[in-house]
Design a protein around this motif. Structure first.
Motif, mmCIF file in Angstrom:
data_model
loop_
_atom_site.group_PDB
_atom_site.id
_atom_site.type_symbol
_atom_site.label_atom_id
_atom_site.label_comp_id
_atom_site.label_asym_id
_atom_site.label_seq_id
_atom_site.Cartn_x
_atom_site.Cartn_y
_atom_site.Cartn_z
ATOM 1 N N GLU A 111 0.624 -1.201 0.025
ATOM 2 C CA GLU A 111 -0.149 0.139 0.050
ATOM 3 C C GLU A 111 1.004 1.171 0.093
ATOM 4 O O GLU A 111 0.722 2.227 -0.770
ATOM 5 C CB GLU A 111 -0.781 -0.001 1.290
ATOM 6 C CG GLU A 111 -1.939 1.149 1.217
ATOM 7 C CD GLU A 111 -2.904 1.108 2.411
ATOM 8 O OE1 GLU A 111 -3.737 2.171 2.540
ATOM 9 O OE2 GLU A 111 -3.093 -0.058 3.046
ATOM 10 N N VAL A 115 1.004 4.086 -2.910
ATOM 11 C CA VAL A 115 0.780 5.584 -2.845
ATOM 12 C C VAL A 115 1.801 6.391 -3.219
ATOM 13 O O VAL A 115 1.413 7.320 -3.906
ATOM 14 C CB VAL A 115 0.155 5.754 -1.375
ATOM 15 C CG1 VAL A 115 0.161 7.371 -1.136
ATOM 16 C CG2 VAL A 115 -0.839 5.021 -0.850
ATOM 17 N N THR A 119 1.421 9.014 -6.471
ATOM 18 C CA THR A 119 1.837 10.328 -6.024
ATOM 19 C C THR A 119 3.022 10.675 -7.014
ATOM 20 O O THR A 119 2.699 11.904 -7.865
ATOM 21 C CB THR A 119 2.270 10.569 -4.743
ATOM 22 O OG1 THR A 119 1.358 10.046 -3.700
ATOM 23 C CG2 THR A 119 2.720 11.941 -4.404
ATOM 24 N N GLU A 193 3.720 12.569 0.926
ATOM 25 C CA GLU A 193 2.300 12.219 0.737
ATOM 26 C C GLU A 193 1.894 10.842 1.374
ATOM 27 O O GLU A 193 0.617 10.622 1.517
ATOM 28 C CB GLU A 193 2.095 12.238 -0.888
ATOM 29 C CG GLU A 193 2.087 13.416 -1.420
ATOM 30 C CD GLU A 193 1.111 14.446 -1.336
ATOM 31 O OE1 GLU A 193 -0.101 14.065 -0.792
ATOM 32 O OE2 GLU A 193 1.300 15.790 -1.340
ATOM 33 N N VAL A 194 2.826 9.939 1.312
ATOM 34 C CA VAL A 194 2.525 8.404 1.912
ATOM 35 C C VAL A 194 2.117 8.821 3.197
ATOM 36 O O VAL A 194 1.160 8.334 3.931
ATOM 37 C CB VAL A 194 3.517 7.687 1.592
ATOM 38 C CG1 VAL A 194 3.523 6.243 2.484
ATOM 39 C CG2 VAL A 194 3.724 7.271 0.220
ATOM 40 N N LYS A 196 1.528 11.599 4.792
ATOM 41 C CA LYS A 196 0.213 12.487 5.080
ATOM 42 C C LYS A 196 -1.056 11.557 5.185
ATOM 43 O O LYS A 196 -1.994 11.871 5.812
ATOM 44 C CB LYS A 196 0.255 13.526 3.961
ATOM 45 C CG LYS A 196 -0.963 14.441 4.249
ATOM 46 C CD LYS A 196 -1.035 15.612 3.123
ATOM 47 C CE LYS A 196 -1.351 15.244 1.891
ATOM 48 N NZ LYS A 196 -1.614 16.304 0.871
ATOM 49 N N GLU A 197 -1.091 10.784 3.931
ATOM 50 C CA GLU A 197 -2.261 10.008 3.919
ATOM 51 C C GLU A 197 -2.488 9.012 5.069
ATOM 52 O O GLU A 197 -3.659 8.989 5.607
ATOM 53 C CB GLU A 197 -2.203 9.282 2.566
ATOM 54 C CG GLU A 197 -3.524 8.488 2.325
ATOM 55 C CD GLU A 197 -3.527 7.779 0.748
ATOM 56 O OE1 GLU A 197 -3.704 6.819 0.623
ATOM 57 O OE2 GLU A 197 -3.254 8.678 -0.139
ATOM 58 N N ALA A 198 -1.395 8.413 5.341
ATOM 59 C CA ALA A 198 -1.672 7.624 6.562
ATOM 60 C C ALA A 198 -1.913 8.010 7.799
ATOM 61 O O ALA A 198 -2.716 7.528 8.670
ATOM 62 C CB ALA A 198 -0.115 6.764 6.766
ATOM 63 N N LEU A 200 -3.558 10.861 8.411
ATOM 64 C CA LEU A 200 -4.719 11.670 8.152
ATOM 65 C C LEU A 200 -5.887 10.514 8.434
ATOM 66 O O LEU A 200 -7.163 10.832 9.144
ATOM 67 C CB LEU A 200 -5.200 12.150 6.999
ATOM 68 C CG LEU A 200 -4.500 13.596 6.565
ATOM 69 C CD1 LEU A 200 -4.603 13.997 5.187
ATOM 70 C CD2 LEU A 200 -4.858 14.826 7.533
ATOM 71 N N LYS A 201 -5.569 9.226 7.762
ATOM 72 C CA LYS A 201 -6.460 8.189 8.259
ATOM 73 C C LYS A 201 -6.371 7.703 9.626
ATOM 74 O O LYS A 201 -7.536 7.398 10.173
ATOM 75 C CB LYS A 201 -5.994 7.052 7.192
ATOM 76 C CG LYS A 201 -6.753 5.940 7.316
ATOM 77 C CD LYS A 201 -6.395 4.675 6.270
ATOM 78 C CE LYS A 201 -6.398 5.153 5.084
ATOM 79 N NZ LYS A 201 -5.707 4.049 3.895
ATOM 80 N N TYR A 212 0.145 17.919 8.627
ATOM 81 C CA TYR A 212 1.138 18.124 7.556
ATOM 82 C C TYR A 212 2.698 18.488 7.936
ATOM 83 O O TYR A 212 3.547 18.105 7.080
ATOM 84 C CB TYR A 212 0.498 19.476 6.842
ATOM 85 C CG TYR A 212 -0.860 19.332 6.335
ATOM 86 C CD1 TYR A 212 -1.431 18.065 5.735
ATOM 87 C CD2 TYR A 212 -1.683 20.424 6.115
ATOM 88 C CE1 TYR A 212 -2.710 17.893 5.406
ATOM 89 C CE2 TYR A 212 -3.007 19.940 5.454
ATOM 90 C CZ TYR A 212 -3.283 19.002 5.265
ATOM 91 O OH TYR A 212 -4.602 18.731 4.703
#
Length: 400
Positions: A111, A115, A119, A193-194, A196-198, A200-201, A212
């Motif tokens: 995963e 990502v 990205t 980006e990886v 940040k996505e993880a 935020l989740k 951020y």
């Protein structure tokens, strides 16, 4: 704890003690008479590492799904298949293997990579423009970076800190710097980006701004694994320790192996993370001050959002704010940059310790020693930021 698992754990524990005693005996017998305390310390650390490894293996084996609490009637333990769990039969029949952990492990590995690749692919124009801009700014301003490094090294640089020594071979090691810095930008952006996505989740209640910032720090930390070796090679060449990139790589590997390329890694992180935080903060402050000045110049109230403000800063305005932020951040982190340079060029002298390096500078040179090279560092950063924005915008427009 069931009696069967207790017996199982007991047997494994005796195996653990036997292995530990065997390794310890071998270690003691291998130490010659009159060995130093340092060697004894190394032997003790090796034993502790082996204890840790065996402990982890023991715990993993104990909690393995193949260890059943039911009585063991045959040599290979049997674990009943849980409900709603996919399983694969093992050759020979009897046992089954739960595929859920394997599937979870596969997802955990693939995963983040997916990502990252998504990205990078989605931002390829941005990354291409940023790569060209970064390479241009590094190449143009590289002589100033060389001067800064040699001033920070002092008398160790090229055999003396004279003006002739400081300005000799100003582009020495530039190819290694480009090899490190350009991919570093791609890796930092993609890993940011990886993360940040993880984050935020997993942390939905945390303010996005904090997420951020933390993701940016983790991205820099990840990118530094690529950047550090090139920085070590570059700075040792700038200081005259090695004549070329190939010679530097060969000598560092011969003397210290793989670890030699990561000497001063802690110093690099100690500089880069505060610099990133200071840069982001000062950029927002500079942007806010400029927008307030622009509103007043237009005769508008401070709390009114103009159309230009809603669109954000233009390229020239962003470059100016970035240059101001870079200048303030470079000056604030100059002591950390001096420490990083000394650790990468002569880390053994300071035991590769940030604290020991800082205390040595303070003892020998005072507070002024921490700010050695601050002027060329500031002169290097501010034009680099402005040049980066100019080239970046031109490359972006060429894609249209």
């Amino acid at each position: 704890l069931s009696i069967h698992k207790a017996k199982y754990l007991k047997s494994k524990f005796f195996i653990f003690l036997f292995a530990l005693a065997n390794w310890q005996q071998r270690t003691i017998m291998a130490v010659p008479t009159g060995i130093t305390s340092t060697a004894h310390g190394e032997g003790s650390r090796n034993i502790m590492k082996r204890i840790a490894v065996i402990s982890v293996m023991l715990l993993a084996d104990y909690f393995s799904p193949h260890v059943s609490a039911a009585p063991q009637s045959h040599p290979r333990p049997f674990r009943p298949l849980p409900a709603r769990t996919s399983a694969l039969p093992v050759r020979g029949g009897g046992d089954v293997v739960n595929s859920a952990p394997l599937s979870a492990l596969k997802n955990a590995v693939t995963e983040p990579i997916t990502v990252f690749l998504r990205t990078v692919a989605g931002a390829r124009r941005h990354l291409a423009a940023a790569a060209v801009a970064r390479a241009t700014s590094i190449f143009v301003m590289y002589p100033m970076d060389t001067v800064k490094t040699r001033i920070q090294m002092g008398e160790k640089a090229l055999g003396g800190a004279s003006a002739a020594a400081v300005t000799r071979g100003l582009y020495a090691g530039v190819e290694g710097s480009l090899i490190g810095q350009v991919p570093y930008g791609v890796l930092t952006f993609g890993s940011y980006e990886v993360y940040k996505e993880a984050l935020l989740k997993r942390m939905p209640g945390v303010p996005p701004a904090l997420v951020y910032a933390f993701a940016a720090i983790l991205g820099d930390t990840t990118g530094s694994f690529w950047l550090c070796p090139s920085e070590v090679v570059k700075q040792q060449i700038q200081g005259g320790i090695h004549p070329s990139t190939a010679a530097a790589v060969r000598d560092i590997w011969a003397k210290r192996g793989f670890r030699g390329f990561y000497q001063g890694y802690g110093g690099g992180l100690a500089r880069d993370i505060p610099f990133r935080v200071a840069q982001l903060t000062s950029y927002e402050v500079a942007k806010s001050v400029y927008l307030k000045f622009r509103r007043r110049r237009a005769g508008e109230a401070d709390d009114d959002a103009t159309e230009g403000e809603r669109k954000g800063l233009g390229p020239a305005e962003a470059a100016a704010c970035g240059a101001v932020a870079g200048t303030l951040s470079a000056a604030a982190t100059a002591p950390l940059d001096r420490i990083k340079t000394l650790l990468m060029t002569d880390g053994a002298k300071y035991s590769n310790s940030v604290a020991k390096c800082a205390s040595t500078i303070l003892r020998d040179e005072g507070v002024a020693g921490l700010f050695s090279g601050v002027v060329p560092r500031v002169v290097y950063i501010a034009p680099s930021v402005a040049l980066f924005f100019i080239v970046y915008e031109k490359v972006q427009r060429s894609f249209d």
